[in-house]
Design a protein around this motif. Structure first.
Motif, short mmCIF file in Angstrom:
data_model
loop_
_atom_site.label_atom_id
_atom_site.label_comp_id
_atom_site.label_asym_id
_atom_site.label_seq_id
_atom_site.Cartn_x
_atom_site.Cartn_y
_atom_site.Cartn_z
N PRO A 805 0.81 -1.23 0.00
CA PRO A 805 0.00 0.00 0.00
C PRO A 805 0.83 1.27 0.00
CG PRO A 805 -0.88 -1.59 1.55
CD PRO A 805 0.44 -2.11 1.12
N SER A 806 2.03 1.21 0.57
CA SER A 806 2.87 2.42 0.65
C SER A 806 3.73 2.63 -0.58
CB SER A 806 3.77 2.33 1.90
OG SER A 806 3.00 2.16 3.07
N ASP A 807 3.72 1.71 -1.48
CA ASP A 807 4.54 1.81 -2.69
C ASP A 807 3.89 2.80 -3.65
OD1 ASP A 807 5.97 1.52 -5.01
OD2 ASP A 807 5.97 -0.67 -4.99
N PRO A 808 4.60 3.88 -4.02
CA PRO A 808 4.01 4.88 -4.92
C PRO A 808 3.65 4.32 -6.29
CG PRO A 808 6.37 5.28 -4.61
CD PRO A 808 5.97 4.24 -3.61
N GLU A 809 4.26 3.18 -6.67
CA GLU A 809 3.95 2.58 -7.97
C GLU A 809 2.76 1.64 -7.91
OE1 GLU A 809 7.34 0.82 -9.77
OE2 GLU A 809 8.61 2.60 -9.57
N SER A 810 2.25 1.41 -6.71
CA SER A 810 1.08 0.56 -6.54
C SER A 810 -0.12 1.39 -6.10
CB SER A 810 1.35 -0.53 -5.49
OG SER A 810 2.40 -1.36 -5.90
N LYS A 811 -1.29 0.81 -6.23
CA LYS A 811 -2.51 1.49 -5.79
C LYS A 811 -3.23 0.61 -4.77
CE LYS A 811 -3.27 3.93 -10.17
NZ LYS A 811 -4.19 4.14 -11.33
N PHE A 812 -3.81 1.28 -3.76
CA PHE A 812 -4.60 0.58 -2.76
C PHE A 812 -5.76 1.49 -2.36
CE2 PHE A 812 -5.64 -0.63 1.63
CZ PHE A 812 -5.95 -1.98 1.42
N ASN A 813 -6.97 1.00 -2.57
CA ASN A 813 -8.17 1.80 -2.34
C ASN A 813 -8.53 1.78 -0.85
OD1 ASN A 813 -10.73 2.99 -2.35
ND2 ASN A 813 -11.22 2.16 -4.39
N GLU A 814 -7.86 2.63 -0.08
CA GLU A 814 -8.06 2.67 1.36
C GLU A 814 -9.50 2.99 1.71
OE1 GLU A 814 -6.44 1.71 4.71
OE2 GLU A 814 -4.86 2.53 3.43
N LYS A 815 -10.12 3.87 0.92
CA LYS A 815 -11.50 4.27 1.19
C LYS A 815 -12.45 3.09 1.10
CE LYS A 815 -15.13 7.42 -0.44
NZ LYS A 815 -15.49 8.46 -1.43
N PHE A 816 -12.26 2.25 0.10
CA PHE A 816 -13.14 1.08 -0.06
C PHE A 816 -12.99 0.14 1.12
CE2 PHE A 816 -13.74 -3.33 -1.32
CZ PHE A 816 -15.01 -3.30 -1.88
N PHE A 817 -11.76 -0.17 1.49
CA PHE A 817 -11.54 -1.19 2.52
C PHE A 817 -11.88 -0.69 3.93
CE2 PHE A 817 -8.94 -2.90 -0.93
CZ PHE A 817 -9.35 -4.22 -0.92
N SER A 818 -11.78 0.59 4.16
CA SER A 818 -12.08 1.11 5.50
C SER A 818 -13.54 1.57 5.63
CB SER A 818 -11.16 2.29 5.83
OG SER A 818 -11.35 3.35 4.92
N GLY A 819 -14.20 1.79 4.51
CA GLY A 819 -15.54 2.36 4.58
C GLY A 819 -16.67 1.44 4.17
N THR A 820 -16.36 0.20 3.78
CA THR A 820 -17.39 -0.72 3.32
C THR A 820 -17.93 -1.54 4.49
OG1 THR A 820 -16.26 -0.86 1.19
CG2 THR A 820 -17.92 -2.54 1.66
N ALA A 821 -19.23 -1.82 4.47
CA ALA A 821 -19.89 -2.53 5.58
C ALA A 821 -19.29 -3.92 5.77
CB ALA A 821 -21.38 -2.63 5.31
N ASN A 822 -19.22 -4.30 7.04
CA ASN A 822 -18.69 -5.61 7.43
C ASN A 822 -19.87 -6.56 7.70
OD1 ASN A 822 -17.33 -7.80 8.45
ND2 ASN A 822 -16.31 -6.69 10.10
N VAL A 823 -19.96 -7.66 6.94
CA VAL A 823 -21.08 -8.59 7.10
C VAL A 823 -20.68 -9.83 7.90
CG1 VAL A 823 -22.11 -7.82 4.92
CG2 VAL A 823 -20.59 -9.81 4.92
N LEU A 824 -19.55 -9.78 8.59
CA LEU A 824 -19.07 -10.95 9.31
C LEU A 824 -20.09 -11.44 10.34
CD1 LEU A 824 -16.76 -12.95 9.92
CD2 LEU A 824 -15.92 -11.31 11.62
N ALA A 825 -20.58 -10.54 11.19
CA ALA A 825 -21.51 -10.94 12.24
C ALA A 825 -22.82 -11.44 11.66
CB ALA A 825 -21.75 -9.77 13.18
N GLU A 826 -23.22 -10.90 10.52
CA GLU A 826 -24.46 -11.33 9.88
C GLU A 826 -24.32 -12.73 9.29
OE1 GLU A 826 -27.00 -10.17 5.86
OE2 GLU A 826 -25.80 -8.61 6.86
N LEU A 827 -23.20 -12.98 8.62
CA LEU A 827 -23.01 -14.27 7.94
C LEU A 827 -22.60 -15.36 8.93
CD1 LEU A 827 -23.17 -15.33 4.99
CD2 LEU A 827 -20.69 -15.10 4.90
N THR A 828 -21.74 -15.01 9.87
CA THR A 828 -21.26 -15.99 10.86
C THR A 828 -21.39 -15.37 12.25
OG1 THR A 828 -19.00 -15.18 10.55
CG2 THR A 828 -19.64 -17.11 9.27
N PRO A 829 -22.59 -15.41 12.84
CA PRO A 829 -22.81 -14.78 14.16
C PRO A 829 -21.86 -15.30 15.23
CG PRO A 829 -24.90 -15.43 13.15
CD PRO A 829 -23.82 -16.01 12.31
#
Length: 872
Positions: A805-829
């Motif tokens: 993620p810190s490599d300037p030649e690479s891309k990492f969509n921090e917004k997507f991974f930090s802002g998307t809903a987590n369905v873990l508890a719903e799928l596996t309570p």
């Protein structure tokens, strides 16, 4: 009075004699027995002790006429009772400190016709002598008696010693020494006027000890059984057992039949076996087979690859390069016998059919295996083998019928157990039995069952044979290990420079046991060598020091255990042999090669680079030729395991331990990337080492944030994450879809601070495995190519790549991974407590029905994961 054999070196080896000792000498040459018996008799006579010689054999006298020697002539022909009575009457009347010498007991079989009577005679005479207190010498001709008879004699006597000749020298190998012990007592010793020395270097011990094996171990094979019928018929033709000779149709048919019995019916493999194995090869396997059945894929691959090299006529004579292997084989039938005897057969059938077992359930299964017992006749053959190895370390390796076949490596799925092999014969036997049971239990461990299911092998007949090998290496300090070991591949997919030829292979080289080269070890690295350009390194400058090997896997002889020892401690004295070939000095932060011996006091400035070994010896040339020849014969890339050393004459010696076909990652052709992908739809990119392929319509992403992982203070929580990932992996919704798993550092690392500790069964449903590299958090993906972990990914078609993620030649969509809903508890309570650590993203729900798509092309070092509509 101190009791002596008359030979100071022998007294030291045996730690002296005790009253009542019976010493049995197993000999090839009667002159050897005469030598040791003569020293013993003269010692007794010089000390004015009563010395009695029982003369009953037709062979020449063991002892000449000596003043003070009483010769008792007895005719054994009247029978057992008469002979035993005469001997016992004489012993009863002798002094308690008398010395007694018998003719060669093997001669009694000529008169009495059976080994059974010979063993019976010894079992009534030995305890009588022990009770009264004299010390007695006996002899047996090695290889002339049934195992059962020799076993009874061994169990009864106090001391049993093998004497044999090899390489123009005489060797003494104590097999049993009752009530005495030293760390080198049960090793072969070379007899020399300059003092007897133990043979402890594995290659030399193998060359010597193979001479000692005088008959097959498999005495339990029933006469008339299929193995024996074919074997006996082939034995008559062993004089035509050389590669290149045209066999008659009858002999060729018999040879093929025995190959099928030994290996199984596998078209590609059997083609090579028919071409390269000689009749002598097959007879040699039979002579080292314990029980009956097949020897399995790992054993067959090792034997076949060695024969291919020894049969080659290229630039190098591999007979001068390869060390003699020293292996035994536990036939696959023994596995079934163990299961049936211990009521484990139905359990295995059920678990194999279900293809799933939790790690907790397997712990109980393993306990049941460890409580199991072997038939007495199999245990007796185990003991014969352990007597042969003495105190030499051995490894008990799985060699199942499906293992190491073309396309199915089973890399790391089944157990291999090291036995440091120290202690009394009884202690060593118990440790060996424990190791065999662990290997047997591993046939139904969660990773193995999952792998078989994924490879479509769930219904195939899988039996566990075992390969027992002498561990390569030599003792150093309190440890035993090889100076060099590793894995080598005939193709190099990790071409970090355009100068590297990917068709010339790659080597992962380590100091110590080769386990360090195939396992993902936290915080440590191997030396990666491109065969085409061995002097090139992925690292440069001061980074070489950081990305070097810092610990070595060794066997601790003192504690009788497998250990990982710090390199700094191992090399602290700077006196390891040929240290200048494997280590460099660090001067001002850079490496500098040593011209000769390492200067004392410089241990803190050593770093393992193997530079001089790579650049100044023919090792790379040998490996290049070896890999090329094996790939040519196999007609596909190969994966090998080896050890290496430099012998006293300065020659490179390589022990080829394993060879199997290598499945390559990648795609059938060039990957087409979209011309334009909106930046907000790009989830991540990578330009580092990757496997290639295209995976479309990915519905889920399991994401463990490296920062959150690093912040976990509880080791218990970190250890439990792997099992949590496994439960997600097995969830029906996940198993029926496609998922990307993304986590910090090294998936499957043994060090939980560097990555999530998962097994194959915990990730086998993933389509893409991503390792997140945040160097400031200590999460650095190791180049995994060559490890068992990487082989799992390749064979399962799982795309693998590191993301920085810190490599300037690479891309990492921090917004997507930090802002998307987590369905873990719903799928596996039941896993809701992990929601702060594990993000389970339902991509279609969070992205307006779009899926993730993964494209990777290693030829252009490009990979991209992006969102798009469903691809049909």
């Amino acid at each position: 009075m101190e009791l002596s054999t008359g030979i100071a070196d022998l007294d030291n080896l045996l730690q002296g004699l005790l009253p009542g000792d019976n010493i049995v000498w197993q000999i090839d040459d009667l002159d050897d027995y005469a030598f040791f018996a003569g020293k013993f008799a003269r010692e007794a006579i010089d000390k004015k002790l009563e010395c009695i010689y029982f003369r009953f054999a037709s062979h020449p006298p063991i002892l000449p006429a000596l003043n003070g020697l009483t010769v008792i002539n007895i005719d054994p022909s009247p029978g057992f009772d008469f002979f035993a009575g005469e001997v016992h009457n004489t012993i009863r009347d002798c002094n308690r400190d008398a010395r007694i010498i018998f003719d060669n007991l093997s001669s009694l079989v000529t008169t009495w016709a059976t080994d059974e009577l010979l063993a019976n005679y010894f079992m009534v005479t030995c305890p009588y002598i022990f009770e009264l207190g004299p010390v007695a010498y006996f002899a047996l001709t090695r290889g002339s008696h049934l195992h059962s008879a020799v076993a009874r004699i061994r169990d009864t006597t106090q001391i049993l010693i093998d004497v044999y000749h090899a390489r123009n020298s005489t060797y003494i190998h104590p097999i049993k020494v009752w009530n005495r012990y030293s760390s080198q007592m049960f090793l072969p010793h070379i007899v020399s006027d300059d003092g007897w020395q133990p043979v402890s270097i594995s290659g030399e011990a193998a060359a010597v000890s193979t001479t000692a094996l005088k008959q097959p171990l498999s005495s339990s094979i029933t006469s008339g059984a299929p193995w024996e019928v074919v074997y006996d018929r082939l034995l008559m033709h062993r004089h035509v057992g050389n590669t290149g000779i045209s066999y008659t149709p009858e002999i060729a048919s018999l040879k093929h039949e025995l190959i099928c019995m030994m290996i199984g019916d596998h078209t590609s493999f059997n083609r090579l076996a028919d071409e390269y194995f000689t009749i002598d090869d097959l007879i040699s396997v039979r002579n080292r087979l314990i029980g009956t059945g097949r020897i399995g894929g790992k054993a067959a691959g090792m034997l076949l690859s060695r024969r291919i090299l020894l049969s080659s006529s290229g630039e190098y004579d591999f007979s001068k390069v390869l060390e003699a292997h020293d292996s035994f084989y536990i036939g696959s039938d023994v596995f079934f016998t163990f299961l049936v005897k211990n009521n484990l057969f139905q359990l295995r059938m059920q678990l194999t059919r279900d293809s799933q077992i939790s790690h907790e359930e397997f712990d109980e299964v393993e306990r049941r295996f460890l409580e199991g017992q072997f038939p007495d006749e199999i245990v007796e053959q185990f003991r014969d083998m352990l007597d042969y190895f003495g105190q030499a370390p051995i490894i008990v390796r799985s060699s199942s019928l499906l293992e190491d076949r073309f396309g199915n490596a089973f890399a790391g799925k089944y157990r291999s157990e090291f036995c440091a092999n120290q202690g009394s014969p009884e202690e060593r036997a118990q440790a060996f039995l424990h190791a065999v049971k662990l290997v047997y239990a591993s046939a139904i461990n969660p990773d193995a069952l999952s792998y078989r299911h994924k490879q479509g092998l769930g219904e195939n007949d899988e039996q566990m044979a075992i390969l027992v090998q002498r561990v390569s290496g030599m003792p150093y300090k309190e440890y035993f290990f090889p100076p060099l070991a590793g894995v080598a591949f005939s193709r190099n997919l990790y071409a970090w420079s355009s100068r590297i030829d990917p068709n010339k292979g790659m080597i992962r080289l380590v100091f110590g046991l080769g386990t360090h080269a195939v396992n993902r070890v936290g915080g440590d690295y191997t030396r990666i060598v491109a065969v085409s350009h061995p002097q090139l390194r992925p690292e440069a400058g001061t980074r070489i020091i950081k990305y070097s090997q810092h610990t070595a896997d060794v066997l601790d002889i003192g504690s009788n255990s497998f250990e990982s020892a710090p390199i700094a401690d191992l090399l602290a004295d700077c006196d390891y042999p040929d240290l200048n070939l494997i280590a460099s000095l660090v001067v001002d932060g850079y490496t500098q090669e040593m011209v000769s011996a390492c200067p004392r006091g410089q241990a803190d400035h050593l770093v393992l680079t193997f530079n001089n070994f790579i650049n100044r010896t023919p090792f790379i040339k040998y490996m290049d030729a070896m890999l090329g020849r094996l790939e040519e014969a196999y007609q596909q890339p190969v994966d090998t395991e080896f050890t290496a050393r430099i012998d006293p004459e300065g020659n490179i010696k390589i022990n080829l331990l394993q060879c199997r076909s290598l499945r390559l990652p990648g795609t059938a052709g060039h990957v087409e990337f979209p011309v334009h992908i909106p930046s907000d739809r790009v989830l991540f990119t990578s330009n580092r080492f990757i496997s290639g392929g295209a995976v479309h319509n990915i519905k889920y992403i399991l994401y463990i944030d490296p920062d959150k992982y690093a912040a976990i203070n509880s080791e218990e929580v970190k250890r439990s994450l792997g099992r949590a990932v496994g439960r997600i992996n097995r969830h029906p919704a996940i198993a029926g879809s496609k998922i990307i798993m993304m986590g910090p550092g090294r998936w499957g690392s043994s060090n939980i601070n560097l990555g999530v500790n998962v097994g194959y069964a915990d990730i086998d449903n993933t389509s893409v495995l991503v390792e997140m590299a945040r160097e400031e958090k200590g999460h650095i993906p190791e180049v995994s190519y060559g490890t068992h972990f990487f082989q799992d990914l390749v064979e399962s078609g799982i795309l693998y790549l590191p993301v920085y993620p810190s490599d300037p030649e690479s891309k990492f969509n921090e917004k997507f991974f930090s802002g998307t809903a987590n369905v873990l508890a719903e799928l596996t309570p039941e896993l809701a407590e992990y929601s702060e650590i594990i993000d389970l993203i339902d991509i279609t729900r969070s992205s307006d029905g779009m899926y993730a798509h993964m494209l990777a092309d290693p030829s252009v070092h490009r990979a991209v994961c992006f969102l798009d509509i469903c691809c049909t």
